[in-house]
Design a protein around this motif. Sequence first.
Motif, mmCIF file in Angstrom:
data_model
loop_
_atom_site.group_PDB
_atom_site.id
_atom_site.type_symbol
_atom_site.label_atom_id
_atom_site.label_comp_id
_atom_site.label_asym_id
_atom_site.label_seq_id
_atom_site.Cartn_x
_atom_site.Cartn_y
_atom_site.Cartn_z
ATOM 1 N N GLU A 53 -19.486 -12.433 2.236
ATOM 2 C CA GLU A 53 -18.995 -13.822 1.720
ATOM 3 C C GLU A 53 -18.057 -13.508 0.534
ATOM 4 O OE1 GLU A 53 -19.451 -17.575 2.707
ATOM 5 O OE2 GLU A 53 -19.788 -16.121 4.774
ATOM 6 N N HIS A 54 -16.789 -14.383 0.316
ATOM 7 C CA HIS A 54 -16.305 -14.102 -0.952
ATOM 8 C C HIS A 54 -14.980 -15.218 -1.123
ATOM 9 C CE1 HIS A 54 -13.952 -12.321 -3.873
ATOM 10 N NE2 HIS A 54 -14.528 -11.222 -4.049
ATOM 11 N N PRO A 55 -15.470 -16.019 -2.170
ATOM 12 C CA PRO A 55 -14.224 -17.354 -2.583
ATOM 13 C C PRO A 55 -12.814 -16.590 -2.241
ATOM 14 C CG PRO A 55 -15.822 -16.486 -4.758
ATOM 15 C CD PRO A 55 -15.683 -15.174 -3.675
ATOM 16 N N LYS A 56 -11.940 -15.414 -2.678
ATOM 17 C CA LYS A 56 -10.415 -15.167 -2.794
ATOM 18 C C LYS A 56 -10.404 -14.312 -1.553
ATOM 19 C CE LYS A 56 -10.334 -16.057 -7.663
ATOM 20 N NZ LYS A 56 -9.867 -15.632 -8.768
ATOM 21 N N VAL A 57 -11.317 -13.539 -0.877
ATOM 22 C CA VAL A 57 -11.100 -13.058 0.220
ATOM 23 C C VAL A 57 -11.811 -12.997 1.603
ATOM 24 C CG1 VAL A 57 -11.143 -10.025 0.869
ATOM 25 C CG2 VAL A 57 -11.020 -10.615 -1.660
ATOM 26 N N PRO A 58 -10.997 -13.573 2.462
ATOM 27 C CA PRO A 58 -11.213 -14.306 3.556
ATOM 28 C C PRO A 58 -11.759 -12.943 4.668
ATOM 29 C CG PRO A 58 -9.454 -14.384 3.491
ATOM 30 C CD PRO A 58 -9.339 -14.074 1.901
ATOM 31 N N GLU A 59 -12.487 -12.803 5.678
ATOM 32 C CA GLU A 59 -13.019 -12.524 6.736
ATOM 33 C C GLU A 59 -11.863 -11.338 6.898
ATOM 34 O OE1 GLU A 59 -14.785 -12.617 11.155
ATOM 35 O OE2 GLU A 59 -15.373 -14.230 9.543
ATOM 36 N N VAL A 60 -10.596 -12.598 7.889
ATOM 37 C CA VAL A 60 -9.344 -11.288 8.561
ATOM 38 C C VAL A 60 -8.427 -10.960 7.635
ATOM 39 C CG1 VAL A 60 -7.915 -13.396 7.253
ATOM 40 C CG2 VAL A 60 -8.091 -12.278 8.765
ATOM 41 N N GLU A 61 -8.907 -10.718 5.905
ATOM 42 C CA GLU A 61 -8.039 -9.765 4.601
ATOM 43 C C GLU A 61 -9.252 -8.190 5.182
ATOM 44 O OE1 GLU A 61 -6.885 -10.386 0.964
ATOM 45 O OE2 GLU A 61 -6.291 -12.635 2.132
ATOM 46 N N GLN A 62 -10.533 -9.292 5.139
ATOM 47 C CA GLN A 62 -11.612 -7.478 5.162
ATOM 48 C C GLN A 62 -11.360 -7.413 6.659
ATOM 49 O OE1 GLN A 62 -15.586 -8.694 3.340
ATOM 50 N NE2 GLN A 62 -14.831 -10.661 3.335
ATOM 51 N N ILE A 63 -11.367 -7.810 7.423
ATOM 52 C CA ILE A 63 -10.892 -6.735 8.930
ATOM 53 C C ILE A 63 -9.594 -6.231 8.336
ATOM 54 C CG2 ILE A 63 -9.900 -7.182 11.473
ATOM 55 C CD1 ILE A 63 -12.118 -9.538 10.955
ATOM 56 N N MET A 64 -8.613 -6.564 8.409
ATOM 57 C CA MET A 64 -7.258 -5.696 7.963
ATOM 58 C C MET A 64 -7.488 -4.538 7.266
ATOM 59 S SD MET A 64 -4.576 -8.939 7.584
ATOM 60 C CE MET A 64 -4.884 -10.103 6.221
ATOM 61 N N ALA A 65 -8.227 -4.984 6.087
ATOM 62 C CA ALA A 65 -8.084 -4.148 4.795
ATOM 63 C C ALA A 65 -9.367 -2.418 5.946
ATOM 64 C CB ALA A 65 -8.798 -3.837 4.362
ATOM 65 N N SER A 66 -10.407 -2.620 6.585
ATOM 66 C CA SER A 66 -10.708 -1.868 7.787
ATOM 67 C C SER A 66 -9.952 -1.137 8.323
ATOM 68 C CB SER A 66 -12.049 -2.901 8.396
ATOM 69 O OG SER A 66 -13.089 -2.926 7.069
ATOM 70 N N SER A 67 -8.940 -1.620 9.053
ATOM 71 C CA SER A 67 -7.882 -1.500 10.197
ATOM 72 C C SER A 67 -6.696 -0.766 9.358
ATOM 73 C CB SER A 67 -7.125 -2.677 10.833
ATOM 74 O OG SER A 67 -7.962 -3.766 11.563
ATOM 75 N N ALA A 68 -6.181 -0.891 7.621
ATOM 76 C CA ALA A 68 -5.933 0.153 7.481
ATOM 77 C C ALA A 68 -6.720 1.171 7.476
ATOM 78 C CB ALA A 68 -5.569 -0.413 5.995
ATOM 79 N N ALA A 69 -7.893 1.502 7.049
ATOM 80 C CA ALA A 69 -8.786 2.846 6.837
ATOM 81 C C ALA A 69 -8.637 2.939 7.330
ATOM 82 C CB ALA A 69 -9.983 1.888 6.113
ATOM 83 N N ALA A 70 -8.852 2.431 9.204
ATOM 84 C CA ALA A 70 -8.666 3.630 10.518
ATOM 85 C C ALA A 70 -7.715 4.049 10.726
ATOM 86 C CB ALA A 70 -9.380 2.239 11.740
ATOM 87 N N GLN A 71 -6.539 3.174 10.483
ATOM 88 C CA GLN A 71 -5.552 3.810 10.874
ATOM 89 C C GLN A 71 -4.933 5.241 9.495
ATOM 90 O OE1 GLN A 71 -2.321 3.808 12.396
ATOM 91 N NE2 GLN A 71 -1.195 5.423 11.459
ATOM 92 N N GLN A 72 -5.402 4.884 8.535
ATOM 93 C CA GLN A 72 -5.574 6.287 7.701
ATOM 94 C C GLN A 72 -6.189 7.081 7.741
ATOM 95 O OE1 GLN A 72 -3.483 5.433 3.976
ATOM 96 N NE2 GLN A 72 -4.708 5.402 2.992
ATOM 97 N N VAL A 73 -6.966 7.201 8.737
ATOM 98 C CA VAL A 73 -7.730 7.757 9.396
ATOM 99 C C VAL A 73 -7.407 8.926 10.717
ATOM 100 C CG1 VAL A 73 -9.476 8.312 10.931
ATOM 101 C CG2 VAL A 73 -9.926 6.991 8.837
ATOM 102 N N LEU A 74 -6.107 8.355 10.977
ATOM 103 C CA LEU A 74 -5.361 8.108 12.259
ATOM 104 C C LEU A 74 -4.903 9.632 11.647
ATOM 105 C CD1 LEU A 74 -4.952 5.514 14.801
ATOM 106 C CD2 LEU A 74 -6.292 7.207 15.259
ATOM 107 N N LEU A 75 -3.845 9.218 9.999
ATOM 108 C CA LEU A 75 -2.979 10.137 9.159
ATOM 109 C C LEU A 75 -3.605 11.372 8.700
ATOM 110 C CD1 LEU A 75 -1.121 7.639 7.567
ATOM 111 C CD2 LEU A 75 -0.183 8.514 9.691
#
Length: 188
Positions: free
Chosen positions: A102-124
């Motif tokens: 829960e965060h007042p400025k960072v919605p769930e979707v942004e946290q999912i996108m950040a985790s997806s970006a980390a997954a892409q970094q793993v592939l690289l």
Amino acid sequence: MSKEFITFMRNRVSLPILNTPAPTQNEWESILDAASRAADHGNLKPWRFRIYEDEGRAKLGQIYWHHALSEVVSMPESKEEAFIKKAFRAPAVLLVYAHIQEHPKVPEVEQIMASSAAAQQVLLGLSALGYGGMWRSGPACFTEKTKELLGLEKNDQIIGLIYAGTPEKVVPSVTDTRLSERLEWVRD
């Protein structure tokens, strides 16, 4: 910026046939540490990683099987081995999931996108060390039953499973990304 890095990014491909060896523990830690530099509004670091390797993949295979049983009540027992074998398509499987806060400025979707970006970094990172990777998901990744079987919390969201290992053969990079079909310039 290095043109070599752009070329490296451009040549990365998903590799479905992966053999041993998989990354070592030190290599995994290096890859995941670098992946943890993904874009992250609020510096929440929502990504979580779990590596299944060796016989640990059998536990993941059992999760595949039990999820299938929960979805198809008439699933024949003879299919169990096929579901378990899915976890052995590579010598290591990385579960990536977002631990939503829960965060007042960072919605769930942004946290999912950040985790997806980390997954892409793993592939690289895998590719940079000479390994191959294949990011897989599917309907089973997005059910409460799978989260329960994996021991995840209600506020966790599976991003995907990255199968990792040594490529059986070199796969040529995509020659034409057809970028022009998905790019629009707005200059006025």
